[in-house]
Design an enzyme around this catalytic site. Structure first.
Site, PDB file in Angstrom:
ATOM      1  NE  ARG A   1      -3.728   0.067   2.628  1.00  0.00           N
ATOM      2  CZ  ARG A   1      -4.510   0.328   3.266  1.00  0.00           C
ATOM      3  NH1 ARG A   1      -4.775  -0.667   4.486  1.00  0.00           N
ATOM      4  NH2 ARG A   1      -5.228   1.375   3.527  1.00  0.00           N
TER       5      ARG A   1
ATOM      6  CG  HIS B   1      -6.583  -1.440  -4.955  1.00  0.00           C
ATOM      7  ND1 HIS B   1      -5.276  -1.824  -4.621  1.00  0.00           N
ATOM      8  CD2 HIS B   1      -6.759  -0.511  -3.927  1.00  0.00           C
ATOM      9  CE1 HIS B   1      -4.846  -0.917  -3.421  1.00  0.00           C
ATOM     10  NE2 HIS B   1      -5.815  -0.261  -3.355  1.00  0.00           N
TER      11      HIS B   1
ATOM     12  CE1 TYR C   1     -22.277  14.809 -11.409  1.00  0.00           C
ATOM     13  CE2 TYR C   1     -20.835  15.203  -9.495  1.00  0.00           C
ATOM     14  CZ  TYR C   1     -22.121  15.054  -9.954  1.00  0.00           C
ATOM     15  OH  TYR C   1     -23.325  15.347  -9.336  1.00  0.00           O
TER      16      TYR C   1
END
Length: 833
Positions: A42, A88, A133
């Site tokens: 990570r 993931h 968006y």
């Protein structure tokens, strides 16, 4: 010890199995597993491709989805869903945050995601829009990271559920870790790596390829320091050297700022680049807090003029009376305009976190790239060998086409045909099958020629690849050549300036407030005002001023006032600090850096500024001359609490044509009229009067005549009289007229209120003087645009005629200032060019 298990009695058919576990051992083992997961999966980047697992998975998934630079953008939500569903297994916010950062040009030196939409702002005050968006695709630079990934260049491993595979590392055609940097917090460790310039890093990597024993000093000749995406300055390089040597160090980043005239009356600090990771909102908030707490003085206003077209632009307006340099030094000291960046180069090497210096980082990348090119070469050679094997079999079939057809027609099935072809022509099973699968239309003579050509090309390529694989020197040369091609196409100029010293001592020496020092206030013929930063920086006698001319100069102090004298007899007070300052000690070639008079005085229709006056009570005072021939010396008892006041009471229809601050009563007062009469007499012949007085008769005018110029001349200096003649019936500015330069000493002094002597003889078509001037030599003239004009070099007779000009003269001037008088030359000096 603790016991773990159910305390309820088990059912009769249930065999009890209680395991005793040591809590400390359990916690230690669980925490180590968690720490390893965070470190490896990570938080820390791989030193080879410079990517964390989530970043690598995003780029790999986008490449698999075909989101390349030549394709259209797609919704980021699609990418996040693809990455989360296949590779993931974490929250969508973590994936989207990583994706957003890779699209921000102020966070990445080379953005890897081409974003479309709102991806946030510098400093993080403006959050990015939701993933539903925004849209994205891979950038051109990101394609370099995934280039040749399908050529067995890197190892793949199963994903979290074993149904997909993902690359352990990307091929990375450029040193991404050094170029884009990295930051992350793991368990018990963290990483914070600064971005660098692509061209510099590749140059260092290529040097290391050619010289494996290169030292850190040699590599730092190519990589002198970080190159931050937001530009700015790096002050002090000792911390950078420590970081490059040991993997840890600190340096200070500073905003890029310059001092400008933000208004004609005030200076300001314009900030165009901020330290890495600092946004304008943070700087603005800190400045406001300091100003409100009265811990930062000298700032009158702050504006954020940042936009997408011009980029970052913070305008900090400085109060009059404060040194902009001193205010800037305080801003660096007290605000985020100067920040500390701590380098901690921690990255994964062979799955283990290591702290790496510059040479180690380059070496890990170079070794990785050599391995990638070697595996790619092996893959390409293997592919070409397989193809050559098929081409050779097909050529055998073409050479024996009739027999091949007969064998195929005589076979019971394809399996028998394949076996007979293998036996008769000694073909491999793959070659025999390829011959059976080849359409008859490809077995023409033309295809045979093409196959022979392809065979030769494949043989050549296999030999070249074999040579690369068998020679470490050639392999390194290929890697170096490919890196050079990347640098040539994608490198950009350095954005961050490196400074060896911070210059804090020099900044501390700059006082915050402007001292009240002597200076000169200047006015030019084109209506510009300025001040000097010294008491006497004017040009030496005979120096050239290429543009504009000075028409007035008065001594003052930096924190004092001067007066603008208008044609209506008013004096308007102006603070000297409001005037733009010219460079200290330099001869002003023009007042191009000055401010227009309209910024300081609200003039009425037809009213003009005719001179400057000092407001001090010292000296012989101000002398005025009017159009109707009135002269007045004003007693310097000006009111201290008024911004404007009258200095003469004018008669109806009269106006002031000249105002001059007298330096001595030994100077002459000079009138020149439009009918070419000049009168000179000593200033001591005029008694000073109060501000309300109307003056006394200065020159006797003939019928219809008027005064066109009034001033003062030092009779002890070599001086000139310039007159320009023309026609009274011509429109103003439409004729050049005739110009004459005469020696001032040729004009005899006379008494006050007399008629004077003739200064110009009119030629045919001339009946009036359009302009006149008297003052020290050499003479300078300019047009209405401030451009220099050539005027006669020879002196004319006192009452002689002038020489024709091709361009109208707008103003005439000379070397104004307290210079010592030079010796009179045999011939007059040429005019300024």
């Amino acid at each position: 010890m603790a016991r773990r298990g159910s305390t309820a009695p088990p059912p009769p058919d249930f065999e009890e199995n209680i395991v005793d576990v040591d809590v400390s051992e359990e916690m230690r083992g669980s925490f180590l597993e968690y720490a390893y997961s965070v470190i490896y999966s990570r938080a820390l980047p791989d030193a080879r491709d410079g990517l964390k697992p989530v970043q690598r998975r995003i780029l790999y998934s986008m490449n698999e989805m075909g989101l390349r630079p030549d394709r259209g953008h797609v919704k980021c939500a699609r990418v996040v869903g693809e990455v989360m569903g296949k590779l993931h297994p974490h929250g969508d916010s973590a994936i989207y945050d990583a994706m957003v950062r890779m699209a921000q040009p102020w966070a990445m030196r080379m953005p890897l995601v081409d974003g479309h939409g709102n991806f946030g702002s510098l400093g993080g005050d403006d959050l990015p829009a939701a993933m539903r968006y925004t849209e994205a695709r891979l950038s051109r630079e990101a394609m370099l990271l995934v280039e040749s990934i399908d050529e067995d260049t890197v190892d793949f491993r199963p994903n979290y559920d074993g149904q997909e595979t993902e690359p352990e590392v990307l091929p990375a055609a450029f040193p991404n870790l050094l170029v884009n940097g990295a930051s992350g917090i793991a368990v018990g460790m963290a990483t914070n790596m600064a971005p660098h310039n692509l061209g510099e890093v590749i140059a260092a990597a290529r040097h290391l390829l050619e010289h494996p024993e290169a030292t850190l000093e040699e590599l730092m000749q190519f990589v002198p320091g970080p190159d931050l995406p937001t530009g700015g300055l790096i002050v002090g390089l000792d911390g950078i050297r420590d970081a490059y040597a040991k993997g840890r160090g600190t340096f200070r980043t500073r905003a890029t700022a310059r001092i400008e005239n933000v208004t004609p009356r005030r200076k300001g600090i314009v900030v165009t680049e901020l330290p890495y990771g600092v946004g304008p909102e943070r700087v603005i908030a800190k400045i406001k807090d300091l100003v409100n707490a009265k811990k930062l003085a000298g700032i009158s206003d702050l504006k954020d003029l940042t936009d997408r077209s011009t980029g970052l632009r913070l305008v900090i307006e400085v109060k009059n009376g404060f040194n902009p340099e001193g205010v800037l030094a305080e801003l660096y000291r007290l605000t985020p305009m100067e920040e500390t960046f701590g380098i901690n180069n921690v990255a994964l090497v062979d799955g283990q976190p290591r702290t790496l210096g510059l040479r180690d980082l380059l070496q890990v990348y170079v070794d990785h790239r050599i391995d990638v090119v070697r595996r790619r070469s092996e893959f390409r050679r293997r592919k070409r060998q397989d193809r050559l094997h098929l081409v050779e079999g097909l050529l055998v079939a073409l050479l024996n086409i009739d027999e091949v057809i007969q064998i195929i027609r005589g076979s019971d099935d394809s399996a028998q045909a394949k076996q007979r072809l293998m036996q008769v022509f000694e073909l491999s099973e793959i070659q025999a099958q390829y011959i059976l699968d080849t359409p008859l239309r490809r077995l023409t003579r033309f295809d045979r020629l093409e196959l022979e050509k392809e065979s030769e090309q494949l043989t050549k390529e296999i030999a070249e690849l074999t040579a690369i694989l068998e020679s470490d020197k050639k392999l390194r040369r290929v890697v170096s050549r490919e890196l050079a091609a990347v640098a040539k196409q994608y490198s950009t100029p350095r954005r961050t300036v490196l400074l060896e010293s911070s210059g804090q001592a020099a900044a501390a020496a700059v006082p915050l407030e402007v001292a009240d020092e002597p200076c000169l206030v200047l006015m030019s013929a084109t209506g510009l005002l300025a001040r000097t930063t010294g008491a006497d920086p004017l040009p030496a006698e005979g120096a050239r001023i290429p543009h504009d001319v000075l028409t007035a100069v008065v001594p003052a102090t930096t924190r004092g006032d001067v007066g603008l004298v208008t044609s209506a007899g008013r004096m308007i007070k102006v603070e000297v600090l409001d005037l733009p300052a010219l460079p200290s000690g330099a001869a002003p070639p023009s007042l191009a850096g000055g401010a227009p008079i309209s910024e300081y005085a609200a003039l009425q229709d037809g009213e003009t500024v005719v001179g400057l006056g000092a407001l001090s009570a010292d000296g012989p005072g101000l002398a005025l001359g009017t159009e109707q021939g009135v002269v007045k010396r004003v007693v310097p008892d000006y009111p201290a609490n008024r911004d404007e006041f009258e200095v003469i009471t004018l008669k109806e229809g009269d106006r002031v044509v000249g105002a001059v601050q007298l330096l001595s009563e030994d100077h002459d007062l000079v009138f020149i009229t439009d009918d070419a009469q000049l009168l000179r007499y000593g200033a001591a012949n005029v008694r000073p009067q109060g501000r309300a007085a109307g003056g006394v008769a200065g020159i006797k005018l003939s019928a219809g005549a008027r005064v066109i110029w009034f001033g003062a001349v030092d009779p002890s200096r070599e001086s000139r009289v310039v007159t320009v003649s023309g026609s009274s019936s011509a429109l103003p500015g439409t004729q050049s007229g005739g110009i004459k330069v005469a020696d001032y000493a040729d004009f005899p002094p006379k008494g006050r209120a007399t008629g004077g002597v003739r200064s110009h003889r009119f030629l045919k078509g001339e009946d009036v003087l359009l302009m006149a001037w008297a003052g020290p030599a050499p003479v300078r003239a300019c047009s209405s645009t401030g451009q220099p004009l050539e005027i006669p070099a020879t002196l004319g007779r006192r009452d002689g005629s002038g020489e024709r000009l091709t361009t109208p003269v707008a103003a005439v001037g000379g070397p104004i200032g307290p210079q010592s008088p030079p010796a009179r030359p045999a011939e007059p000096e040429s005019p300024a060019q």
